[in-house]
Write a protein that holds these residues in place. Structure first.
Motif, PDB file in Angstrom:
ATOM      1  N   PHE A 221       0.802  -1.202   0.000  1.00  0.00           N
ATOM      2  CA  PHE A 221       0.000   0.000   0.000  1.00  0.00           C
ATOM      3  C   PHE A 221       0.847   1.271   0.000  1.00  0.00           C
ATOM      4  N   TYR A 222       2.110   1.168   0.422  1.00  0.00           N
ATOM      5  CA  TYR A 222       2.919   2.379   0.398  1.00  0.00           C
ATOM      6  C   TYR A 222       4.162   2.247  -0.455  1.00  0.00           C
ATOM      7  N   VAL A 223       4.201   1.254  -1.343  1.00  0.00           N
ATOM      8  CA  VAL A 223       5.346   1.104  -2.227  1.00  0.00           C
ATOM      9  C   VAL A 223       5.481   2.293  -3.165  1.00  0.00           C
ATOM     10  N   GLU A 224       4.336   2.918  -3.546  1.00  0.00           N
ATOM     11  CA  GLU A 224       4.414   4.083  -4.424  1.00  0.00           C
ATOM     12  C   GLU A 224       5.203   5.212  -3.773  1.00  0.00           C
ATOM     13  N   VAL A 225       4.984   5.415  -2.477  1.00  0.00           N
ATOM     14  CA  VAL A 225       5.705   6.460  -1.776  1.00  0.00           C
ATOM     15  C   VAL A 225       7.194   6.163  -1.758  1.00  0.00           C
ATOM     16  N   GLN A 226       7.547   4.897  -1.533  1.00  0.00           N
ATOM     17  CA  GLN A 226       8.948   4.513  -1.529  1.00  0.00           C
ATOM     18  C   GLN A 226       9.583   4.760  -2.880  1.00  0.00           C
ATOM     19  N   ARG A 232      13.347  11.459  -6.255  1.00  0.00           N
ATOM     20  CA  ARG A 232      13.910  12.769  -5.954  1.00  0.00           C
ATOM     21  C   ARG A 232      15.416  12.825  -6.182  1.00  0.00           C
ATOM     22  N   LYS A 233      16.045  11.685  -6.194  1.00  0.00           N
ATOM     23  CA  LYS A 233      17.480  11.645  -6.443  1.00  0.00           C
ATOM     24  C   LYS A 233      17.798  11.974  -7.880  1.00  0.00           C
ATOM     25  N   SER A 234      16.816  11.766  -8.794  1.00  0.00           N
ATOM     26  CA  SER A 234      17.019  12.036 -10.206  1.00  0.00           C
ATOM     27  C   SER A 234      15.702  12.448 -10.811  1.00  0.00           C
ATOM     28  N   SER A 235      15.582  13.707 -11.207  1.00  0.00           N
ATOM     29  CA  SER A 235      14.308  14.218 -11.694  1.00  0.00           C
ATOM     30  C   SER A 235      13.914  13.620 -13.026  1.00  0.00           C
ATOM     31  N   ASN A 236      14.842  12.941 -13.698  1.00  0.00           N
ATOM     32  CA  ASN A 236      14.534  12.347 -14.995  1.00  0.00           C
ATOM     33  C   ASN A 236      14.060  10.913 -14.888  1.00  0.00           C
ATOM     34  N   THR A 237      13.981  10.403 -13.658  1.00  0.00           N
ATOM     35  CA  THR A 237      13.629   9.007 -13.467  1.00  0.00           C
ATOM     36  C   THR A 237      12.142   8.864 -13.194  1.00  0.00           C
ATOM     37  N   VAL A 238      11.539   7.873 -13.807  1.00  0.00           N
ATOM     38  CA  VAL A 238      10.131   7.575 -13.571  1.00  0.00           C
ATOM     39  C   VAL A 238      10.038   6.266 -12.806  1.00  0.00           C
ATOM     40  N   PRO A 239       9.251   6.186 -11.730  1.00  0.00           N
ATOM     41  CA  PRO A 239       9.139   4.936 -10.983  1.00  0.00           C
ATOM     42  C   PRO A 239       8.588   3.827 -11.864  1.00  0.00           C
ATOM     43  N   THR A 240       9.255   2.683 -11.882  1.00  0.00           N
ATOM     44  CA  THR A 240       8.839   1.584 -12.756  1.00  0.00           C
ATOM     45  C   THR A 240       8.445   0.343 -11.988  1.00  0.00           C
ATOM     46  N   ASN A 241       8.723   0.266 -10.702  1.00  0.00           N
ATOM     47  CA  ASN A 241       8.464  -0.950  -9.946  1.00  0.00           C
ATOM     48  C   ASN A 241       7.284  -0.817  -8.993  1.00  0.00           C
ATOM     49  N   THR A 242       6.473   0.234  -9.213  1.00  0.00           N
ATOM     50  CA  THR A 242       5.328   0.434  -8.347  1.00  0.00           C
ATOM     51  C   THR A 242       4.375  -0.742  -8.455  1.00  0.00           C
ATOM     52  N   SER A 243       3.840  -1.172  -7.317  1.00  0.00           N
ATOM     53  CA  SER A 243       2.924  -2.304  -7.294  1.00  0.00           C
ATOM     54  C   SER A 243       1.726  -2.042  -8.203  1.00  0.00           C
ATOM     55  N   LYS A 244       1.521  -2.911  -9.200  1.00  0.00           N
ATOM     56  CA  LYS A 244       0.440  -2.710 -10.155  1.00  0.00           C
ATOM     57  C   LYS A 244      -0.917  -2.682  -9.484  1.00  0.00           C
ATOM     58  N   GLN A 245      -1.068  -3.470  -8.441  1.00  0.00           N
ATOM     59  CA  GLN A 245      -2.373  -3.615  -7.805  1.00  0.00           C
ATOM     60  C   GLN A 245      -2.901  -2.294  -7.262  1.00  0.00           C
ATOM     61  N   PHE A 246      -1.999  -1.389  -6.904  1.00  0.00           N
ATOM     62  CA  PHE A 246      -2.437  -0.163  -6.250  1.00  0.00           C
ATOM     63  C   PHE A 246      -2.113   1.092  -7.062  1.00  0.00           C
ATOM     64  N   LEU A 247      -1.839   0.924  -8.355  1.00  0.00           N
ATOM     65  CA  LEU A 247      -1.639   2.069  -9.226  1.00  0.00           C
ATOM     66  C   LEU A 247      -2.975   2.748  -9.517  1.00  0.00           C
ATOM     67  N   PRO A 248      -2.958   4.053  -9.826  1.00  0.00           N
ATOM     68  CA  PRO A 248      -4.202   4.746 -10.176  1.00  0.00           C
ATOM     69  C   PRO A 248      -4.876   4.103 -11.380  1.00  0.00           C
ATOM     70  N   ARG A 249      -6.214   4.021 -11.333  1.00  0.00           N
ATOM     71  CA  ARG A 249      -6.987   3.414 -12.401  1.00  0.00           C
ATOM     72  C   ARG A 249      -7.558   4.489 -13.345  1.00  0.00           C
ATOM     73  N   MET A 330       5.412  13.853 -10.539  1.00  0.00           N
ATOM     74  CA  MET A 330       5.258  15.296 -10.450  1.00  0.00           C
ATOM     75  C   MET A 330       4.517  15.693  -9.174  1.00  0.00           C
ATOM     76  N   GLU A 331       3.484  14.937  -8.811  1.00  0.00           N
ATOM     77  CA  GLU A 331       2.738  15.264  -7.597  1.00  0.00           C
ATOM     78  C   GLU A 331       3.593  15.071  -6.354  1.00  0.00           C
ATOM     79  N   GLU A 332       4.437  14.061  -6.383  1.00  0.00           N
ATOM     80  CA  GLU A 332       5.317  13.830  -5.232  1.00  0.00           C
ATOM     81  C   GLU A 332       6.351  14.943  -5.113  1.00  0.00           C
ATOM     82  N   GLU A 333       6.849  15.414  -6.238  1.00  0.00           N
ATOM     83  CA  GLU A 333       7.865  16.482  -6.210  1.00  0.00           C
ATOM     84  C   GLU A 333       7.270  17.798  -5.710  1.00  0.00           C
ATOM     85  N   GLU A 334       5.954  17.963  -5.898  1.00  0.00           N
ATOM     86  CA  GLU A 334       5.301  19.204  -5.458  1.00  0.00           C
ATOM     87  C   GLU A 334       5.037  19.222  -3.964  1.00  0.00           C
ATOM     88  N   VAL A 335       5.124  18.029  -3.318  1.00  0.00           N
ATOM     89  CA  VAL A 335       4.862  17.949  -1.875  1.00  0.00           C
ATOM     90  C   VAL A 335       5.994  18.606  -1.088  1.00  0.00           C
TER      91      VAL A 335
END
Length: 335
Positions: A221-226, A232-249, A330-335
């Motif tokens: 449930f919180y893998v997306e946050v991780q 944040r270490k690299s602004s050009n990186t997109v998270p690719t290992n986020t748990s599919k089950q809890f991705l936005p629909r 982008m939403e995480e970077e705005e936090v």
């Protein structure tokens, strides 16, 4: 849990409608009826985040056992789907439900090549299917082309049958079956359990489908946050290992404006796939209104499709999956 209620401008009130839980046996539904229904509605088990291709049904092995449904997943693994109508059917078998599935999985582990799967499993399956077939290709050639296309499109051509998965489906499981499956899962065996139960509300019949095992971990449930935290270490990186089950629909993609009503969309790498997004649930394709999954299945001829990883809005170069990951970043970077 399904609870009948009335909802209006006054709020939520109890409903006098009677919710009746039934059994398939008392409805006269046989096991092969459930099997045929699930064959055409695999997304009810795997959702819209996975692609599968059915390659076999009632496949008989050398010991005269018959596995219900056999599929190939997007990683090239074989998936066995075993179905029991009611818990009595599980208890009345000579061997435990999960042992039967393991035995079949061991048989399929011996399939070493795509040609072997085509000849022993897929060709007999296609020959039993009703409907028109390609008048130019033989059944063997057609089976080989369909399987090869599925594996190549999913970049799984070099990863064929490295492991086997098992999906058990029944209206109810006995405690021993669930205990054994939980132990298998804890020891690295890829096995899932789903209940599918008929329910009647007034004159409407419903199916209550629940994934019982494996249960989600808190970390899911919180893998997306991780993952976003790492971004944040690299602004050009997109998270690719986020748990599919809890991705936005799809509803969230519409809220974000990543997809709008009236947008033209396509299935990448497939010609003549253009559809119009009507809303978060439906598209219009070739003059017909259907769900996103039905559209993807119609275009690809696959049994289920990860609609997010295969859909591109016309004018875009990135899939809906890529776009939602970027929006999350982008939403995480705005936090």
């Amino acid at each position: 849990m399904l609870i009948p209620v009335n909802i209006n401008h006054h709020g939520i009130q109890d409903s006098e409608a009677e919710l009746i839980r039934l059994t398939f046996k008392e409805l006269g539904i046989k096991e092969n009826d459930i099997e045929n229904y699930l064959k055409h509605n695999l997304d009810l088990l795997v959702g819209d985040e996975e692609s599968l291709l059915i390659v076999g049904q009632q496949v008989r092995n050398k010991q005269n056992g018959r596995s219900d449904l056999v599929a190939v997943d997007e990683k090239g693994n074989l998936v066995l789907i075993e179905i029991k109508r009611d818990v009595e059917d599980i208890r009345n078998r000579k061997e435990p439900f999960e042992i039967q599935a393991i035995r079949y999985a061991a048989n399929y582990a011996k399939i070493q090549s795509k040609d072997q799967l085509v000849n022993d499993v897929f060709v007999p399956y296609l020959e039993k299917q009703k409907g028109t077939s390609d008048s130019v290709l033989t059944t063997s050639e057609r089976a080989r082309r369909i399987l090869t296309n599925f594996l190549v499109q999913n970049e799984a051509g070099q990863a064929f049958n490295r492991k086997q998965r098992m999906i058990l489906v029944a209206s109810e499981f006995d405690e021993q079956t669930l205990s054994a499956c939980a132990w298998l899962i804890s020891n690295g065996v890829d096995i899932s359990c789903f209940t599918i139960e008929p329910v009647k509300l007034n004159e409407q019949y419903l199916l209550d489908i629940t994934k019982v095992l494996p249960v989600p971990h808190l970390e899911d449930f919180y893998v997306e946050v991780q993952e976003n935290h790492k971004v944040r270490k690299s602004s050009n990186t997109v998270p690719t290992n986020t748990s599919k089950q809890f991705l936005p629909r799809m509803n969230k993609l519409f809220d974000w404006g990543l997809l709008r009503s009236g947008d033209e969309i396509i299935i990448k790498n497939f010609e003549d796939s253009t559809a119009i997004a009507l809303n978060e649930k439906e598209v219009e394709y070739q003059g017909k209104t259907m769900s996103y999954n039905q559209w993807g299945q119609t275009v690809t001829s696959w049994s289920s499709i990860n609609i997010y990883e295969w859909t591109i809005a016309v004018g875009q170069t990135k899939t809906l999956h890529d776009l939602r990951l970027e929006k999350m970043r982008m939403e995480e970077e705005e936090v």
